[in-house]
Enzyme design. Structure first.
Site, mmCIF file in Angstrom:
data_model
loop_
_atom_site.group_PDB
_atom_site.id
_atom_site.type_symbol
_atom_site.label_atom_id
_atom_site.label_comp_id
_atom_site.label_asym_id
_atom_site.label_seq_id
_atom_site.Cartn_x
_atom_site.Cartn_y
_atom_site.Cartn_z
ATOM 1 N N GLN A 1 106.168 40.971 17.216
ATOM 2 C CA GLN A 1 106.296 40.122 18.407
ATOM 3 C C GLN A 1 105.557 38.817 18.137
ATOM 4 O OE1 GLN A 1 103.645 41.454 21.323
ATOM 5 N NE2 GLN A 1 104.491 40.288 23.020
ATOM 6 N N SER B 1 102.044 34.743 20.695
ATOM 7 C CA SER B 1 100.762 34.023 20.728
ATOM 8 C C SER B 1 100.669 32.963 19.645
ATOM 9 C CB SER B 1 99.600 34.994 20.536
ATOM 10 O OG SER B 1 99.658 36.019 21.480
ATOM 11 N N GLU C 1 105.860 46.012 27.046
ATOM 12 C CA GLU C 1 104.652 46.182 26.228
ATOM 13 C C GLU C 1 103.555 46.854 27.055
ATOM 14 O OE1 GLU C 1 102.713 42.528 24.887
ATOM 15 O OE2 GLU C 1 101.880 43.622 23.186
ATOM 16 N N GLU D 1 91.720 40.269 32.320
ATOM 17 C CA GLU D 1 91.662 39.252 33.395
ATOM 18 C C GLU D 1 93.089 38.881 33.819
ATOM 19 O OE1 GLU D 1 89.880 38.971 30.536
ATOM 20 O OE2 GLU D 1 87.934 39.458 31.405
#
Ligand SMILES: Cc1cc2nc3c(=O)[nH]c(=O)nc-3n(C[C@H](O)[C@H](O)[C@H](O)COP(=O)(O)OP(=O)(O)OC[C@H]3O[C@@H](n4cnc5c(N)ncnc54)[C@H](O)[C@@H]3O)c2cc1C
Length: 409
Positions: free
Chosen positions: A118, A121, A236, A378
């Site tokens: 994947q 990022s 995911e 978060e």
């Protein structure tokens, strides 16, 4: 979204036994067996018929595995390097891939023949992945990609990569993205290992230098990459949150219980013993709650498109898993300070689970990543707050600004 058809547990078990009569894991290799499992619709049982499933509730996936384990000492579980393809690639391919790609690639994902990675990022776009900068520019029937990804798990083993790239910098960030399936063997793809706290290089940096992707390998339409990326990310989170044990008391908690029962009692004062017993009991209860929550998230998972509920199990899993392995290392006392696997840099090669102690120390280090990978805790809280609890959203100052005009470092 399609409704599942009803099928009794007995029928699923019967179909599994019929598969075992045709081909038995004890007498075949993993690829051959899992290909046959796919052909019988017992791979992703909630997928449509002809695509590795029977269009029945995903709850039944665990029944298939249970029936296989009852009749075979050899069980071919999902290959660890194949988890991204199996948990995320397959549902995305099913939802957005062409008929030809689905027919060719789905069985190869399930069998473990093709590993997927994947590539979302980037160095300046992790939590804010929609802000990513890797560019794809159209050139006839192809797209030419330049840029860099980071933290790409198993890229070094992968045949296929799910790639999100910017195809239009003149619109707000979410609207200018497109989603591609990239053949990782294409010229211009450069995969370089990154080493982790465990000593392993499980993930990588990936550089693209004029990499060409055929237009038919775009998933969704041009500019719809964010929507496809969300499908991937929701899957995911269900996959990560649901990766725990299917059976009560199984998986990591069983390892903790083993360490607890084998502890060296002289290491603990009566007070410490009581506190530690409390920690272990509490973790047992929490692990069981997580298992049941994950079961519910899996049951709610429609073919390809789970909702934000998957983030509940993902968030809880990260926290519980970290505390579980911290407790394990505390039980080991001073023995917990050494690290048998060593810090010699190496490619990820699986964990030696034969020694519970060594395994616990490895997991203590590896579990640090649980609250980062697949979206940080978060960010999970933000998603749950906004999309499940309906709380007001965060201020988003770049929402209506063309991506190219957003200041960035
Ligand atoms: C083991 C591992 C495997 C990974 N595998 C992959 C992979 O295969 N493919 C891939 O694409 N990526 C992968 N990643 C990357 C992962 O998705 C990112 O690391 C993650 O999304 C966080 O992004 P970042 O590292 O850029 O941190 P940042 O986004 O820079 O965040 C830094 C800190 O700020 C906090 N923060 C950021 N924004 C907010 C906000 N809006 N509100 C509150 N807090 C905020 C974060 O929670 C974090 O604590 C992997 C990461 C790990 C650790």
């Amino acid at each position: 979204m399609s409704e599942y058809r009803s099928m009794s547990e007995d029928e699923v078990r019967e179909r599994t036994r019929a598969l075992l009569e045709k081909i038995h894991p004890e007498k075949s290799d993993s690829v051959t067996f899992r290909r046959a499992q796919y052909d019988e619709g017992l791979a992703w049982i909630h997928f449509p018929e002809g695509y590795g499933g029977l269009n029945v509730s995903p709850k039944m996936n665990v029944v298939v595995l249970d029936e296989i384990s009852k009749h075979s000492s050899v069980v071919y579980n999902d290959p660890p390097a194949g988890l991204i393809g199996i948990g995320m690639g397959a549902p995305v391919l099913l939802t957005y891939g062409s008929e030809e790609l689905k027919k060719t690639l789905l069985p190869r994902i399930f069998s473990g023949e093709d590993i997927w990675c994947q590539m979302f990022s980037e160095p300046s776009a992790g939590s804010d992945v929609a802000g990513l900068a890797t560019r794809a520019v159209r050139d006839g029937d192809e797209w030419v990609v330049n840029g860099q990804k980071v933290w790409t798990t198993v890229a070094h083993l992968s045949k296929w990569g799910m790639l999100v790239a910017r195809t239009n910098p003149d619109v707000p960030k979410h609207d200018g993205l497109s989603y591609f399936l990239l053949d990782m063997e294409s010229p211009g793809v450069d995969v370089r290992p990154l080493y982790q706290i465990t000593g392993e290089a499980e993930f990588n940096e990936v550089f693209f230098n004029d990499v060409r992707i055929p237009h038919e390998y775009m998933f969704g339409k041009e500019g719809q990459g964010w929507r496809v990326a969300i499908t991937t990310l929701m899957n995911e989170r269900v996959a990560i949150g649901g990766a725990g044990p299917r059976k009560k008391g199984g998986g990591s908690i069983s390892q903790l219980m083993k360490l607890w029962s084998e502890r060296e009692k002289q290491n603990l004062s009566p007070g410490q013993e009581a506190v530690m017993r409390d920690r272990v009991s509490r973790l047992y209860i929490e692990t069981e709650l997580l298992r049941l929550t994950a079961q519910r998230a899996r049951a709610a998972q429609k073919a390809g498109n789970p909702g934000p509920e998957g983030s509940v199990a993902k968030l809880a899993q990260a926290d519980i898993n970290k505390r579980l392995w911290e407790t394990a290392v505390d039980i080991l006392g001073s023995k917990g300070l050494s690290f048998e696997a060593g810090y010699e840099l190496r490619q990820s090669a699986g964990v030696d689970a034969s020694s519970t102690e060594a395994f616990a120390k490895y997991q203590f280090l590896r579990s640090r990543a649980n609250s980062i990978e697949g979206g940080t805790s978060e960010i999970m809280r933000n998603i749950l707050g906004e999309r499940v609890l309906g709380l007001p959203g965060e201020p988003r100052v770049d929402k209506d600004v063309a991506w190219k005009d957003v200041p960035r470092s």
